[in-house]
Design a protein around this motif. Structure first.
Motif, short mmCIF file in Angstrom:
data_model
loop_
_atom_site.label_atom_id
_atom_site.label_comp_id
_atom_site.label_asym_id
_atom_site.label_seq_id
_atom_site.Cartn_x
_atom_site.Cartn_y
_atom_site.Cartn_z
N UNK A 187 3.23 5.97 10.73
CA UNK A 187 2.16 6.87 11.08
C UNK A 187 1.22 6.30 11.43
N UNK A 188 1.22 4.92 12.70
CA UNK A 188 0.02 4.23 13.02
C UNK A 188 -0.66 5.85 13.44
N UNK A 189 0.04 6.57 14.54
CA UNK A 189 -0.76 7.57 15.58
C UNK A 189 -2.14 8.26 14.09
N UNK A 190 -1.77 8.28 13.38
CA UNK A 190 -2.67 8.74 12.60
C UNK A 190 -3.93 7.98 11.71
N UNK A 191 -3.41 6.86 12.11
CA UNK A 191 -4.55 5.70 11.31
C UNK A 191 -4.31 3.93 10.25
N UNK A 192 -2.93 5.02 10.46
CA UNK A 192 -2.26 3.76 9.21
C UNK A 192 -2.17 2.77 9.55
N UNK A 193 -1.97 1.44 8.84
CA UNK A 193 -2.52 -0.22 9.48
C UNK A 193 -0.89 -0.37 8.25
N UNK A 194 0.34 -0.92 8.34
CA UNK A 194 0.94 -1.86 8.20
C UNK A 194 1.23 -2.81 7.44
N UNK A 195 0.33 -3.76 8.10
CA UNK A 195 0.38 -5.35 7.33
C UNK A 195 -0.92 -5.07 6.70
N UNK A 196 -1.88 -3.59 6.59
CA UNK A 196 -3.36 -4.32 5.27
C UNK A 196 -2.32 -3.13 4.52
N UNK A 197 -1.22 -2.92 4.22
CA UNK A 197 -0.92 -2.22 3.35
C UNK A 197 -1.60 -0.39 3.38
N UNK A 198 -2.52 -0.67 4.23
CA UNK A 198 -3.20 1.39 4.07
C UNK A 198 -2.87 2.27 4.94
#
Length: 243
Positions: A206-217
């Motif tokens: 979901x990175x293309x939609x603005x998710x940030x896996x490392x921050x858990x967001x």
């Protein structure tokens, strides 16, 4: 009337009405909306068994983000889109859907109807009318097509709520939006798991939609980006001001 009878009545109505003329019974609506005691009077006022909207869109809709009503109308537009999609799927699911999948998509249908009706009630006369959808690109006989579209809608819906939340100034509206987006996230997780087991918590995709896996967001997108994606499925012209 018992809850069971009320649900059966609502499901029967769904077989007869057009996509944007669906309503959900008062008890079911309050159950799904999870409204606070202070908001029940407002919610109940918008839950009458009407067959259509009082203000259908004629020649386009305008989302004015100058205040909270613009944000609520934005959410209302997206919930109309989701509700229309799930009503169509639930009324004629793909032949390959399992009994469990059919049942769950019925549940999602009622969740989205409840969300749509909540915003309609909250907005009152300030609400935009019913939007015309464009589902020509979706093959509703194919489980792959339906699931892929459901995933896209749910992921986009979560990103839309997260991106629009900071624009809300009224704490009650923000709380209810938080309750709704958490339900949308449950939908997204379930659909993703149907497509690929164990992928429900994959934020990297979901990175293309603005998710940030490392921050858990989870994902978050501004309204202009969301509407640019959603316009593929909406025939009604949507004008945006004060964004």
């Amino acid at each position: 009337m018992s809850m069971k009878n009320n649900e059966l009545e609502t499901k029967s109505e769904l077989q007869d009405e057009s996509l944007f003329d669906k309503t959900v019974g008062r008890r079911s609506f309050l159950q799904y909306a999870g409204a606070s005691a202070a908001g029940i009077a407002l919610v109940a006022a918008g839950c009458r068994k009407d067959r259509g909207y009082d203000n259908p869109v004629m020649g386009g809709a305008t989302l004015d983000f100058k205040d909270d009503f613009g944000v609520l109308n934005y959410a209302y537009a997206l919930e109309q889109l989701e509700a229309a999609f799930y009503v169509k799927v639930a009324s004629a699911p793909p032949a390959s859907f399992t009994a469990a999948q059919k049942a769950y998509f019925q549940d999602i249908q009622f969740h989205e109807i409840a969300h749509r009706e909540f915003f309609k009630a909250a907005l009152g006369t300030a609400a935009i009318g019913s939007l015309e959808v464009n589902f020509e690109s979706i093959d509703f006989t194919s489980s792959a097509s339906v699931l892929a579209t459901a995933m896209a809608f749910e992921d986009l819906g979560v990103a839309a709520y997260n991106g629009a939340g900071p624009r809300l100034k009224n704490g009650t509206f923000l709380l209810l939006a938080g309750k709704i987006v958490s339900v949308e996230a449950r939908h997204a997780a379930y659909v993703r798991d149907l497509i690929s087991n164990g992928s429900f918590a994959d934020l990297n995709s979901l990175a293309s939609l603005g998710a940030n896996n490392s921050a858990g967001l989870d994902a978050a997108l501004t309204p202009d980006k969301v509407l640019n994606i959603a316009k593929t499925y909406i025939k009604t012209k949507i004008n945006v001001t004060n964004l």
